[in-house]
Motif scaffolding. Structure first.
Motif, PDB file in Angstrom:
ATOM      1  N   THR A  98       0.520  -1.281   0.344  1.00 30.00           N
ATOM      2  CA  THR A  98      -0.147  -0.121   0.257  1.00 30.00           C
ATOM      3  C   THR A  98      -0.064   1.213   0.105  1.00 30.00           C
ATOM      4  OG1 THR A  98      -1.938  -1.212   1.738  1.00 30.00           O
ATOM      5  CG2 THR A  98      -2.009   1.000   1.413  1.00 30.00           C
ATOM      6  N   ALA A 101       2.406   1.830  -3.301  1.00 28.60           N
ATOM      7  CA  ALA A 101       1.505   2.248  -3.959  1.00 28.60           C
ATOM      8  C   ALA A 101       1.453   3.890  -4.276  1.00 28.60           C
ATOM      9  CB  ALA A 101       0.266   0.858  -4.296  1.00 28.60           C
ATOM     10  N   GLU A 102       1.640   3.850  -2.670  1.00 34.77           N
ATOM     11  CA  GLU A 102       1.843   5.339  -2.839  1.00 34.77           C
ATOM     12  C   GLU A 102       2.960   6.314  -3.251  1.00 34.77           C
ATOM     13  OE1 GLU A 102      -0.761   7.701  -1.932  1.00 34.77           O
ATOM     14  OE2 GLU A 102      -2.190   6.037  -2.551  1.00 34.77           O
ATOM     15  N   GLU A 103       3.276   5.660  -3.265  1.00 32.99           N
ATOM     16  CA  GLU A 103       5.031   5.953  -3.434  1.00 32.99           C
ATOM     17  C   GLU A 103       5.058   6.074  -5.113  1.00 32.99           C
ATOM     18  OE1 GLU A 103       8.886   7.711  -3.649  1.00 32.99           O
ATOM     19  OE2 GLU A 103       7.250   7.944  -2.537  1.00 32.99           O
ATOM     20  N   LEU A 104       4.507   5.569  -5.293  1.00 34.52           N
ATOM     21  CA  LEU A 104       4.166   5.248  -7.192  1.00 34.52           C
ATOM     22  C   LEU A 104       3.375   6.415  -7.996  1.00 34.52           C
ATOM     23  CD1 LEU A 104       5.595   3.285  -9.547  1.00 34.52           C
ATOM     24  CD2 LEU A 104       3.444   2.249 -10.070  1.00 34.52           C
ATOM     25  N   LYS A 105       2.082   6.568  -7.386  1.00 29.47           N
ATOM     26  CA  LYS A 105       1.851   8.123  -7.291  1.00 29.47           C
ATOM     27  C   LYS A 105       2.613   8.783  -7.684  1.00 29.47           C
ATOM     28  CE  LYS A 105      -3.230   6.068  -6.223  1.00 29.47           C
ATOM     29  NZ  LYS A 105      -3.790   6.183  -4.664  1.00 29.47           N
ATOM     30  N   ARG A 106       3.285   9.169  -6.303  1.00 31.73           N
ATOM     31  CA  ARG A 106       4.273  10.128  -6.345  1.00 31.73           C
ATOM     32  C   ARG A 106       5.349  10.039  -7.429  1.00 31.73           C
ATOM     33  NH1 ARG A 106       9.002  12.339  -4.787  1.00 31.73           N
ATOM     34  NH2 ARG A 106       9.629   9.995  -4.716  1.00 31.73           N
ATOM     35  N   ARG A 107       5.804   9.312  -7.973  1.00 30.40           N
ATOM     36  CA  ARG A 107       7.027   8.819  -8.902  1.00 30.40           C
ATOM     37  C   ARG A 107       6.303   9.366 -10.015  1.00 30.40           C
ATOM     38  NH1 ARG A 107       9.845   3.158  -7.023  1.00 30.40           N
ATOM     39  NH2 ARG A 107      10.678   4.461  -4.434  1.00 30.40           N
ATOM     40  N   ILE A 108       5.105   8.898 -10.083  1.00 28.91           N
ATOM     41  CA  ILE A 108       4.674   9.021 -11.952  1.00 28.91           C
ATOM     42  C   ILE A 108       4.747  10.087 -12.241  1.00 28.91           C
ATOM     43  CG2 ILE A 108       2.043   8.886 -11.571  1.00 28.91           C
ATOM     44  CD1 ILE A 108       4.394   7.213 -13.852  1.00 28.91           C
ATOM     45  N   ALA A 109       4.794  11.167 -11.584  1.00 25.10           N
ATOM     46  CA  ALA A 109       4.925  12.480 -11.675  1.00 25.10           C
ATOM     47  C   ALA A 109       6.516  13.101 -12.876  1.00 25.10           C
ATOM     48  CB  ALA A 109       4.283  13.429 -10.595  1.00 25.10           C
ATOM     49  N   ARG A 111       7.915  11.223 -14.453  1.00 24.50           N
ATOM     50  CA  ARG A 111       8.230  10.354 -15.206  1.00 24.50           C
ATOM     51  C   ARG A 111       8.601  10.961 -16.608  1.00 24.50           C
ATOM     52  NH1 ARG A 111       5.544   7.397 -19.522  1.00 24.50           N
ATOM     53  NH2 ARG A 111       6.911   5.747 -20.454  1.00 24.50           N
ATOM     54  N   SER A 163       9.652  -0.802  -8.820  1.00 21.74           N
ATOM     55  CA  SER A 163       8.750  -1.589  -8.284  1.00 21.74           C
ATOM     56  C   SER A 163       8.446  -2.785  -9.034  1.00 21.74           C
ATOM     57  CB  SER A 163       7.525   0.153  -8.223  1.00 21.74           C
ATOM     58  OG  SER A 163       7.811   1.059  -7.832  1.00 21.74           O
TER      59      SER A 163
END
Length: 170
Positions: A98, A101-109, A111, A163
């Motif tokens: 979980t 997943a939150e960290e991945l949401k931050r990182r996608i910005a 990319r 990830s």
């Protein structure tokens, strides 16, 4: 760290900033002040999270240095410490996933769409030998990236996100 992690030990992984700290300290040892500057966070906040990660056995103190008359601890993350924590209590993997997943949401910005990427998501049935091979390759990929981690902005490096979550379903 105790033989069986407590829920409190596992919750240390539930904070997205702590995952960022672990990633940062894989490539280099840093003090709270150095990590705070890199993460654009307050030193007090990072210091608190460093202590929690250290108490959970996820960070090692690799040196103490004198800075302006005081002492600063430099911490480093051993990537093998995370699996040791979660493997002993796999039903709590959701805590880590979980947070990841939150960290991945931050990182996608962040990319860089002009560069190649690989994004895969699947829920499927495969031969057990194929599954075992996939697990070995994912483990090797993780090891390769963690061992190659450099300090932030090292000349000749690129900033990447990785990830990987592979698990068998019931």
């Amino acid at each position: 760290m105790p033989d069986s992690p407590t829920l409190d030990d596992l919750r240390v992984l539930a904070h997205p900033l702590r995952l960022r700290i672990l990633s940062l300290l894989t490539g280099t040892a840093m003090s709270a002040a150095e990590a705070a500057r890199e993460l654009d966070e307050t030193q007090a906040n990072v210091s608190y999270h460093l202590r929690r990660l250290h108490e959970a056995g996820l960070l090692d103190i690799v040196e103490e240095v004198s800075i302006r008359g005081g002492r600063a601890k430099r911490y480093r993350h051993d990537p093998e410490s995370g699996p040791r924590l979660t493997e002993r209590n796999p039903e709590e993997d959701h805590v880590l996933l979980t947070s990841a997943a939150e960290e991945l949401k931050r990182r996608i910005a962040f990319r860089a769409p002009e560069h190649p990427a690989s994004i895969t998501d699947a829920e499927l049935w495969v031969d057990p030998e194929v599954w075992a091979q996939a697990l070995r390759q994912a483990t090797e990929l993780s090891r390769l990236l963690h061992e190659a981690a450099e300090p932030p902005r090292t000349a000749g490096t690129v900033r990447v996100s990785a990830s990987v979550a592979l698990f068998e379903l019931r």
